[in-house]
Design an enzyme around this catalytic site. Structure first.
Site, PDB file in Angstrom:
ATOM      1  N   CYS A  82       0.869  -1.174   0.000  1.00  0.00           N
ATOM      2  CA  CYS A  82       0.000   0.000   0.000  1.00  0.00           C
ATOM      3  C   CYS A  82       0.907   1.224   0.000  1.00  0.00           C
ATOM      4  O   CYS A  82       1.505   1.558   1.013  1.00  0.00           O
ATOM      5  CB  CYS A  82      -0.925   0.021   1.214  1.00  0.00           C
ATOM      6  SG  CYS A  82      -1.990   1.490   1.275  1.00  0.00           S
ATOM      7  N   GLU A 120      -3.157   0.828  -6.945  1.00  0.00           N
ATOM      8  CA  GLU A 120      -2.071  -0.105  -7.235  1.00  0.00           C
ATOM      9  C   GLU A 120      -1.839  -0.114  -8.739  1.00  0.00           C
ATOM     10  O   GLU A 120      -2.763   0.138  -9.512  1.00  0.00           O
ATOM     11  CB  GLU A 120      -2.408  -1.512  -6.721  1.00  0.00           C
ATOM     12  CG  GLU A 120      -1.212  -2.424  -6.618  1.00  0.00           C
ATOM     13  CD  GLU A 120      -0.089  -1.828  -5.783  1.00  0.00           C
ATOM     14  OE1 GLU A 120       0.840  -1.236  -6.387  1.00  0.00           O
ATOM     15  OE2 GLU A 120      -0.135  -1.927  -4.551  1.00  0.00           O
TER      16      GLU A 120
END
Length: 271
Positions: free
Chosen positions: A2, A114
């Site tokens: 993350c 992402e």
């Protein structure tokens, strides 16, 4: 992993979602659609209030810096590298094990970004052999639009170069825990592109479902084995993902337009 996420909910809304008892209006953050490491972020934690008569923990919404600085660190420079802690080893790593035992938090988000890479590059990254280049960004979020409650840790660090009464004498920093990405199909998948989170990246933030919030935040729970049970991945089929503009790759870009769903990946990117 993350490394970037979005957080646009107002503190009043977060207070209702997490049953917050204490938050300071002066710590209000503006909606941030491109949260990057070292930024100030919201975190939910259970802790006794400073200078309070009662030793009982109070649920608070606090403003912390993303990038954990261990209490024993000589300088805070390494915090930018400690934005994530792996669920598999968080109980044993020197930088995280004390916080895991006593200082756990929830980092609320709308979802996280992402970037998709090719299959071979993903395999090398999973083995820690290659840094991933930026490709097509995807936004990952709960399919029902609920808050994405990321499991986190927080820590205190004292800047010994400053006097006790200096407002920056104490740093409060945090890290997001990650786990293996889901291999089951997404609840809502893009028409073109990945159909499971593992197709996007081998890691994902550990999302805590509401039934785990109280146990995770409870500072009285300190047994490592019991706490590790809380690190189990959430039930499959809760997430959706869709492609977004590569503008999010530049941390200077920030606005709700970064969350706009693209009909297809941008030209020249993977998938």
């Amino acid at each position: 992993m993350c490394g970037r996420y979005a957080s646009s909910r107002r503190p009043e809304d977060l207070a209702g979602i997490f049953e917050i008892d204490k938050w300071e209006p002066e710590e209000t953050l503006e909606p941030d659609y491109n949260v990057a490491p070292t930024k100030e972020v919201y975190a939910v934690l259970d802790r006794p209030l400073k200078d309070a008569d009662s030793p009982h923990p109070v649920r608070q919404l606090r403003k912390l810096k993303w990038g954990l600085v261990p209490s024993w660190a000589k300088t805070p420079e390494g915090g930018a590298r400690m934005i994530n802690a792996r669920a598999e080893t968080v109980h044993e790593k020197p930088a995280y094990r004390r916080a895991f035992a006593a200082r756990r938090c929830i980092v609320p988000a709308d979802g996280y970004y992402e970037w998709v890479t090719g299959t071979q590059e993903r395999e090398l990254e999973a083995e820690g052999k290659k840094k991933r280049p930026r490709k097509q960004p995807y936004f990952v979020l709960p399919a029902d639009g609920s808050v994405f409650a990321m499991a986190g840790l927080y820590e205190f660090w004292r800047d010994r170069t400053l006097p006790d009464d200096h407002p920056q004498a104490w740093w409060v920093t945090c890290s997001v825990i990650t786990t293996e990405a889901e291999r089951t199909p997404l609840a809502v998948a893009p028409a073109e592109g990945p159909h499971a989170l593992v197709d996007i990246h081998p890691r994902m933030p550990l999302m805590l479902t509401p039934d785990r919030w109280d146990a995770w935040l409870d500072p009285a729970r300190t047994d490592p084995d019991g706490l590790r049970d809380l690190l189990a991945p959430p039930p499959p089929g809760l997430m959706r993902a869709y492609p977004v503009s590569t503008a999010v790759s530049n941390v200077r870009n920030n606005g709700p337009e970064l969350l706009k769903e693209l009909e297809a990946p941008e030209e020249g990117t993977l998938f």
